[in-house]
Design an enzyme around this catalytic site. Sequence first.
Site, PDB file in Angstrom:
ATOM      1  N   GLU A 131       0.833  -1.178  -0.132  1.00 58.89           N
ATOM      2  CA  GLU A 131       0.028  -0.046  -0.040  1.00 58.89           C
ATOM      3  C   GLU A 131       0.804   1.258   0.030  1.00 58.89           C
ATOM      4  O   GLU A 131       1.672   1.437   0.723  1.00 58.89           O
ATOM      5  CB  GLU A 131      -0.954  -0.047   1.272  1.00 58.89           C
ATOM      6  CG  GLU A 131      -2.080  -0.719   1.137  1.00 58.89           C
ATOM      7  CD  GLU A 131      -2.868  -0.725   2.536  1.00 58.89           C
ATOM      8  OE1 GLU A 131      -3.694  -1.587   2.745  1.00 58.89           O
ATOM      9  OE2 GLU A 131      -2.758   0.184   3.244  1.00 58.89           O
TER      10      GLU A 131
ATOM     11  N   ASP B 210      -6.139   9.485  10.069  1.00 55.92           N
ATOM     12  CA  ASP B 210      -4.919   8.839  10.618  1.00 55.92           C
ATOM     13  C   ASP B 210      -4.375   9.452  11.743  1.00 55.92           C
ATOM     14  O   ASP B 210      -4.766  10.800  12.042  1.00 55.92           O
ATOM     15  CB  ASP B 210      -3.834   9.260   9.597  1.00 55.92           C
ATOM     16  CG  ASP B 210      -3.957   8.109   8.129  1.00 55.92           C
ATOM     17  OD1 ASP B 210      -3.795   7.056   8.455  1.00 55.92           O
ATOM     18  OD2 ASP B 210      -4.418   8.654   7.059  1.00 55.92           O
TER      19      ASP B 210
END
Lengths: 418, 274
Positions: free
Chosen positions: B51, B62
């Site tokens: 990824e 995040d």
Amino acid sequence: MTTTSTADAKLNSYRSGPDERGHFGLFGGRFVAETLMPLILDLEQAYKDAKADPAFHAELEYLNTFYAGRPSPLYFAERLTEHFRAESKTGGGAKVYFKRDELNHTGSHKINNCLGQILLARRMGKTRIIAETGAGQHGVAVATVCARFGLPCEIYMGATDVKRQSPNVARMYMLGAKVNPVTSGAGTLKDAMNEALRDWVTNVENTYYIIGTAAGPHPYPELVRDFQSIIGKEVREQMMAAEGRLPDTLVACIGGGSNAIGLFHPFLDDEKVKIFGVEAGGHGLEVPNGHAASMNGGSPGVLHGNRTYLLQDDDGQILEGHSISAGLDYPGVGPEHSWLKDTGRVKYVSVTDKEALEAFQLCARQEGIIPALEPAHALAHVMKLAPTLPQNDILVMNMCGRGDKDVFAVAGYLGIAI
Amino acid sequence: MTETRIDRRFAKLKAEDRAGLVTFVSAGDPDPETSKRILAGLPAAGADIIELGMPFSDPMADGPAIQASSLRALKAGQRMTKTLGMVAEFRKSDNETPIVLMGYYNPIYVYGNERFLADAVKAGVDGLIVVDVPPEADEELCLPALAVGLNFIRLATPTTDAKRLPKVLANTSGFVYYVSITGITGAAAPDVAKVHGEVKRIKAATTLPVAVGFGVKTGEQAQSIAKGADAVVVGSALVSAIEKSLGENGAATGETVPAVLDLVKGLAAALRSR
């Protein structure tokens, strides 16, 4: 792209949006992480149910009247009107009224939305409240309703804003809220909103997020607008009583745009009413990253759950922007404003920090009203506009907040030793 | 839709009877050159699927580690064109390891959805994870991505209940990414027993492989999470290793590339030793 801009479609009404998926033409929508989606859908349902429940409206009306102090007065600013008439080179000078939402409990229009949303949070059985704040006006209003309803409350506020709006930080503490300074980014409203979203995604089960402006994922732009529309509804009635007719011109400042949409929305279908939204021009639109005028100096993008005009670079990275006003220092704007800009129904202009400071001082000296720096932006445009309008033009400006929170910062800018 | 590198990789993992390791790093972190070397080294270190984060100024889902990683990359001049360029360069020497671009919608939207999808395919990208485009907006990006042969990998979370799961799975392809906690990346470790139950729930609703991520930091955790799942995703731990390896001026040191690759080797070994 999903939807074509309704800018080119023939509209029957400017007041029917958003559609069932939260779109105002190209703008709006629900761009959030999957963790939040079920909750956003629950909120949408809870709001639909509340809207159909007379008991909800009755409770909100009670609180608006006896707790917030509504209706706020519609005040004829007589000395400013005289001033503008003296300034007019054409023998004009509009008759200027202020909608005095700075007189509400907590000192701004933010309480209108917070009372509505805390009732929704209670209906949904949420036991913890979070919010973001820029100038601290929303934070104070959230802390206030949380105290009133006995719910724990955490406020995210950019570290830069904590410094420049310290009186509001103190108020939030006194009201029992926990204030979390946010140091990521430039430490302003955008970063506070990121951090509030991170909290929400972590505590989604028990937490309700009271978004302070008419932005974010659907249904927030709609419900914040609805709760703030009491401003424009009152102005319609009050103006009919005062002048026997509707106003000709409306002016309000735009950060996220909640006070403005609240004033504008009930008038959108009255096509003779000219409407102006005033963005924060900071150091000037020509200064790169030196302003917070997302509609006049930005482009469409997706941030904080909605598609709207954003301050961003050509790689899609969000810019920090700048404004003397912490409440306008946000790189986006509510999606309905983006749509009203593209349809041309509302004209969006900008004024600089310097012009806003001049308006701040003029208002204090002429009317004995110390405005917040946010509505000082609206007034700065009124200073330009009113002298060019005929004397029979009735102008309403939303005085959406009082300037107590700004006196130390403004004293600093003006070089006044306290 | 035709078979992708992701489909082939999961078939291979199944044949080898082991759970795969999915590694996340931000493209361009801590600088373009070092990031290329990390990317090039990942397959040999044991990453089964890569990824690659498309850095964004406002990574709302995040935690601090990936926020910092994203900002380091942007500060070092990372842009979408460079991220796509990294993939194209990687593909010159590796035509097997799947690459999934992961990030937020705005940089894609501003690049132009159609142009982005075409350039991603040309560069050799296999799939997309776009955190803030839910199934309700499938026609914007998901369906056009599927139409050009990219997998669109959807996140399922603890709040994705039985009523909603079919909607989330409807246009998902490649694999399903199960987010093991309600929270941001790099947060508290997930409750393993709970995760096993959740993975079972998702596998009952789809034939797609299920990868589990969020909060996985050590080989031991990866090993226990992997039971019942098809792959484990590790991200924050890797970008934290980058951060710790940097010199006082924030620049990469000789330690940076090995710090990441050694961690990947350890995680891969743990997943192969069960």
